[in-house]
Design a protein around this motif. Structure first.
Motif: not given
Length: 629
Positions: A177, A125, A204, A315, A286-287, A129-130, A313, A380, A180-181
């Protein structure tokens, strides 16, 4: 006397630990006693929250004068055993064997594999990258984080006295955010973790819409139902505040409004330890945002990361100073150790995020990052530092800081001076039921409620927290006394079902949708039937169960600090035991006192507090080593 026999006589081994050693002996009677004892200790280590057993520190598990082998000789015997696999590389799957010896630790094979798989998934992960164009959302970013320079105008700054002033660390987290994934956001209570998440999710969403893509699918989750509920409440409040500040309502409407437990998110399968979502059937989001990450144990974090789809992603939010999970592994601590302090951006991130953070800020970050060795999780993490949540009048921050630092003198001075508003020290008090009659009075009022949802809210206003489960100052003993006082039954008789009884679920029941840590209350329904009510999505926001149909539970008037983690209460009475205990640590004290929103009572002796502050709730784990390898 053999070591295994000595361990058995101490009474520390569980039947499961003993059974493993005996099974290995039956399979190969020539197995050395030290290997059998190590196998039992590896099993016991998992029960005590460790990922593996360290032969160099056997007293960490069993603090007794036993015939402990020399560490080097012990490891040599383990490596020579046919029951012990010895992988050649950290990312290689271990050979089929019940035990694994690696980097000086002895694992049950399953837990070594959890560590290996988790490390690989985090690295997977983190390597992604985003995609996005920071320039396109720079005006929105500047409005959400007004303390930072607006895009294209390094000199313009918002008035630092306004209520919308933002913490630069929060801004950095939101900016990262977009790159970074894998994002790690840490901080103490009230440092704005969920506020930061709400804003970065809006960014996002806006970034995706600006690029002509659909808004990202977002999932919010936490280890317990109560923590998930708190997370959703906080996000809704943050969204409402952004609406007042003029953020586009169309963006806010795409924010999630609910959160789930991790078990519900992953999709529980009744009576099966696997989940519906895994590497071959990833989560449709997706997140994925996970709060209270310090509570997530090694197996669950492994399964979560495997279920995060490629390109999605993850978090993780958490307080690094809280207690680790009750189950195996101190996962968040290991991840944060590999990620570093999180105070500087990489040069690549600094260049990409310059339109948002300003050239001065990113230049300083890039310089601070230096040119050290590249590691998978570096860059990260963002640690939020400014501000503490304060209910009106509660002055908790200095005490929490002293406890976090293990400063015995400062902690006791702050408690004894009585200068911290709404923080009360009851030195030497061992029985809160006598010292604080209002506790029983509060619980008695719950029995008269006719609205289960209201009763549950009232129940969460006050809680008695203990450091230990057993003993005179333990949760079980207090609950027994409270049940007797409220129900009229004598102590020693079976617990009665009575209106107002608080219940704590102690095992996951996928069939009922009830999970370890969920709190409910017994009340009569309109027909006079005694039911157990829990928060839920049913009518009135509650769900009702017949008591006989519930999974394992216990009373919840008093709870251990471990069980209360992820929850908050308006008023907390933190009762410490009369004598020192191995479970006491600075992390336990910190976690217990930061459960309070408005009023905190700490009861115990200075000696017990001092002993707790010099002890860390450390766990044996190889995850940090794997992530840094």
């Amino acid at each position: 006397m053999s070591l295994l026999r000595a361990l058995q006589q101490t009474g520390v081994l569980r039947p499961l630990d003993d059974a493993l050693a005996h099974a290995l002996r039956r399979l190969d009677p020539s197995t050395p006693d030290a290997v059998l004892a190590a196998a039992a200790l590896a099993s016991l280590a998992v029960a005590q929250g460790h990922a593996g057993f360290d032969p160099a520190l056997p007293r960490q598990l069993v603090d007794a004068d036993l015939p402990w082998p020399d560490r080097a000789a012990w490891v040599q015997m383990l490596a020579a055993s046919g029951f012990v696999a010895t992988p050649h590389t950290a990312d290689a799957e271990a050979e089929p064997a019940p035990l694994v010896l690696e980097n000086g630790l002895l694992y049950l094979r399953r837990y070594r594999e959890y560590e290996r798989r988790l490390a690989l998934q985090l690295q997977r992960i983190a390597a992604q990258n985003i995609d996005g164009n920071p320039d396109a959302i720079a005006p929105l970013f500047a409005s959400l984080f007004p303390l930072l320079p607006a895009a294209g105008d390094g000199a313009r700054r918002a008035d630092e006295g306004t209520s919308t002033a933002a913490d630069p660390h929060q801004a950095r987290a939101a900016a990262l955010a977009l790159r970074r994934a894998l994002l790690l956001v840490t901080g103490g209570p009230g440092t704005g973790k969920t506020t930061t998440i709400a804003r970065l999710l809006v960014l996002r969403i806006a970034s995706a819409l600006q690029a002509g893509r659909a808004a990202p699918r977002i999932a919010l989750a936490a280890p317990t139902g109560r923590a998930a509920e708190r997370m959703a409440e906080s996000l809704r409040r943050a969204a409402a505040q952004m609406g007042v500040q003029g953020v586009d309502g169309g963006l806010l409407a795409k924010l999630p409004t609910d959160a789930s437990t991790l078990h519900r998110l992953l999709g529980t399968i009744p009576d099966v330890p696997r989940f519906r979502h895994h590497a071959d059937n990833p989560l449709p989001f997706d997140i994925v945002v996970v709060d209270e990450a310090s509570m997530v144990d090694l197996p669950l974090m492994c399964k979560l990361t495997e279920a995060v789809a490629n390109g999605a992603q993850l978090v993780l939010l958490g307080d690094p100073d809280q207690l680790p999970s009750v189950e195996a592994g101190d996962v968040l601590a290991a991840i944060l150790g590999a990620a570093g302090a999180g105070d500087a951006l990489s040069s690549q991130d600094a260049d990409a995020l310059q339109p948002l953070l300003g050239s001065t800020a990113v230049a300083a970050d890039a310089a601070a990052a230096g040119s050290g060795p590249a590691q998978a999780l570096r860059g990260h993490r963002v640690h939020l530092q400014r501000g503490w949540r304060q209910d009106e009048g509660l002055h908790l921050a200095p005490l929490a800081e002293a406890v976090r630092n293990g400063d015995v003198d400062e902690t006791l001075a702050l408690l004894r001076k009585g200068t911290l508003s709404n923080v009360h020290f009851h030195e030497g008090v061992e029985d809160p039921l006598q010292a604080r009659p209002g506790l029983l009075a509060h619980w008695r009022t719950l029995a008269t409620s006719t609205d289960p949802a209201h009763a549950l809210r009232q129940a969460n206003r006050l809680r008695l927290l203990t450091a230990v489960r057993e003993g005179p100052q333990g949760a079980r003993g207090f609950n027994t006394r409270i049940e007797a006082a409220l129900s009229g039954r004598r102590i020693g008789t079976p617990p009665a079902w009575f209106p107002g009884r608080l219940l704590l679920v102690t095992e996951n029941s996928y069939r009922h949708g009830l999970f370890n840590g969920d709190v409910g209350i017994c009340l009569l329904d309109d027909s006079g039937t005694q039911l157990a009510w829990f928060p839920g999505e049913g009518e009135g926001g509650v769900r009702a169960f017949h008591p006989a149909a519930l999974p394992a539970f216990e009373s919840a008037f008093a709870m251990t600090v471990h069980k209360a983690q992820g929850s908050e209460f308006d008023e907390v009475w933190l009762q410490l035991p009369r004598t020192d205990s191995r479970v006491l640590s600075r992390e336990l004290l910190y976690t217990g006192l930061t459960r309070a929103r408005s009023v905190l009572h700490v009861a115990g002796s200075a000696g017990v507090i001092a002993a707790a502050l010099v002890r860390h709730a450390g766990r044996v784990s190889g995850l940090g080593w794997r992530l840094e390898a």
